[in-house]
Design a protein around this motif. Structure first.
Motif, PDB file in Angstrom:
ATOM      1  N   GLU A   1      18.753 -12.705  17.448  1.00  0.00           N
ATOM      2  CA  GLU A   1      18.411 -11.659  18.408  1.00  0.00           C
ATOM      3  C   GLU A   1      16.899 -11.517  18.534  1.00  0.00           C
ATOM      4  OE1 GLU A   1      19.634  -7.030  19.241  1.00  0.00           O
ATOM      5  OE2 GLU A   1      19.589  -7.799  17.213  1.00  0.00           O
TER       6      GLU A   1
ATOM      7  N   HIS B   1      11.741  -2.494  16.434  1.00  0.00           N
ATOM      8  CA  HIS B   1      13.095  -2.551  16.981  1.00  0.00           C
ATOM      9  C   HIS B   1      13.084  -2.219  18.478  1.00  0.00           C
ATOM     10  CE1 HIS B   1      17.546  -1.851  15.643  1.00  0.00           C
ATOM     11  NE2 HIS B   1      17.457  -2.644  16.699  1.00  0.00           N
TER      12      HIS B   1
ATOM     13  N   HIS C   1      21.578  -0.890  22.217  1.00  0.00           N
ATOM     14  CA  HIS C   1      20.395  -0.225  21.660  1.00  0.00           C
ATOM     15  C   HIS C   1      20.164   1.152  22.276  1.00  0.00           C
ATOM     16  CE1 HIS C   1      19.482  -4.324  20.130  1.00  0.00           C
ATOM     17  NE2 HIS C   1      19.042  -3.609  19.122  1.00  0.00           N
TER      18      HIS C   1
ATOM     19  N   TRP D   1      27.070  -5.569  14.988  1.00  0.00           N
ATOM     20  CA  TRP D   1      27.269  -4.177  15.361  1.00  0.00           C
ATOM     21  C   TRP D   1      28.597  -3.638  14.846  1.00  0.00           C
ATOM     22  CZ3 TRP D   1      23.691  -1.152  17.761  1.00  0.00           C
ATOM     23  CH2 TRP D   1      22.622  -1.810  18.378  1.00  0.00           C
TER      24      TRP D   1
ATOM     25  N   ASP E   1      23.715  -0.616  14.280  1.00  0.00           N
ATOM     26  CA  ASP E   1      23.111  -1.954  14.359  1.00  0.00           C
ATOM     27  C   ASP E   1      23.029  -2.529  12.944  1.00  0.00           C
ATOM     28  OD1 ASP E   1      21.549  -4.203  14.888  1.00  0.00           O
ATOM     29  OD2 ASP E   1      20.185  -3.129  16.241  1.00  0.00           O
TER      30      ASP E   1
ATOM     31  N   HIS F   1      17.054  -7.148  11.544  1.00  0.00           N
ATOM     32  CA  HIS F   1      15.819  -6.524  12.047  1.00  0.00           C
ATOM     33  C   HIS F   1      15.882  -4.995  11.989  1.00  0.00           C
ATOM     34  CE1 HIS F   1      18.131  -6.733  15.976  1.00  0.00           C
ATOM     35  NE2 HIS F   1      17.859  -5.465  15.845  1.00  0.00           N
TER      36      HIS F   1
HETATM   37 FE   FE2 Z   1      18.870  -4.240  17.210  1.00  0.00          FE
END
Ligand code: FE2
Length: 236
Positions: A25, A64, A114, A160, A195, A199
């Motif tokens: 990602e 993020h 997000h 997720w 999430d 990251h």
């Molecule tokens: Fe993310």
């Protein structure tokens, strides 16, 4: 591409040491190429309270957020590219149309996932109130049972976990997705999005995802979740 990756890492300060653990990602977002294109999607601002959390640092949130903006930019770029794609060359093995349509789901998924995530962070944790608490208790047995399931699913996911309401069954469930575009089922409306990409926590917790999930719960803004739940028509 290699130089853009390096430039992105330098710009974000993630550093070469982290290169091995950066997930796909992050690399997707690093490839964003700003162009003068129509802005179908526009980034929503980060709430100030999401930058002063206990357990998820300002730095993590700022980095993020950059990834989220990358998904917004790529969504716009792909939609623009679809205007001039060669439909005569459509092919299931490889074609520009195929690539654009597949990656559009990844980019738009990155935007939507997000936006839910950032929207319900910066709160005080605790428990939900009112109607959603009743539905959680009904569909999971108790709030504690729901939380236990969410945390465990968070350790099992590669991307997720969503608490979502299946409008067909009329039930809540904690769904798992391994990527931005692995949506669980049709007509499931996401209410909460955890999430679990590295990251989201690596700067703060290295590989200790369990502690990150605890921090996520401590900073959850249940009012944002309740608001999403209240907007579902024809609740069963
Ligand atoms: Fe993310």
């Amino acid at each position: 591409m290699k130089s853009s990756r390096r430039e992105f890492l330098k710009r974000t300060g993630v550093g070469a040491v982290s290169l091995g653990i950066l997930d796909a990602e992050l690399l997707h977002a690093a490839e964003q190429a700003p162009r003068d294109i129509p802005q179908v999607y526009a980034p929503r601002p980060l709430k100030p309270s999401a930058l002063t959390m206990d357990g998820i640092s300002k730095r993590t949130m700022e980095e993020h957020y950059k990834l989220y903006v990358g998904y917004v930019n790529k969504s716009n770029e792909i939609l623009d590219a679809l205007k001039t794609v060669d439909y005569a060359k459509a092919n299931q093995t490889y074609s520009s149309l195929r690539v654009l349509k597949v990656e559009l789901t990844f980019a738009v998924g990155g935007v939507k996932n997000h936006e839910i995530y950032f929207d319900h962070l910066g709160g005080k944790g605790g428990r939900p109130e009112g109607r959603i608490l009743g539905h959680i208790a009904r569909d999971f047995g108790s709030y504690e049972a729901w939380e236990k399931d969410l945390k465990a699913t968070g350790l099992a996911a590669r991307g997720w976990v969503w608490l979502a309401y299946d409008a067909d069954r009329g039930r809540l469930f904690n769904y798992l997705g391994d990527a931005q575009n692995t949506f669980p089922v049709w007509n499931a409306i996401p209410l909460l999005a955890l999430d679990t990409y590295e990251h989201a926590y690596f700067l703060d917790y290295a590989t200790d995802r369990k502690s990150y999930i605890e921090a996520f719960m401590r900073n959850l803004d249940w009012s944002a979740v309740e608001q999403r739940f209240a907007q579902i028509p024809h609740l069963k």
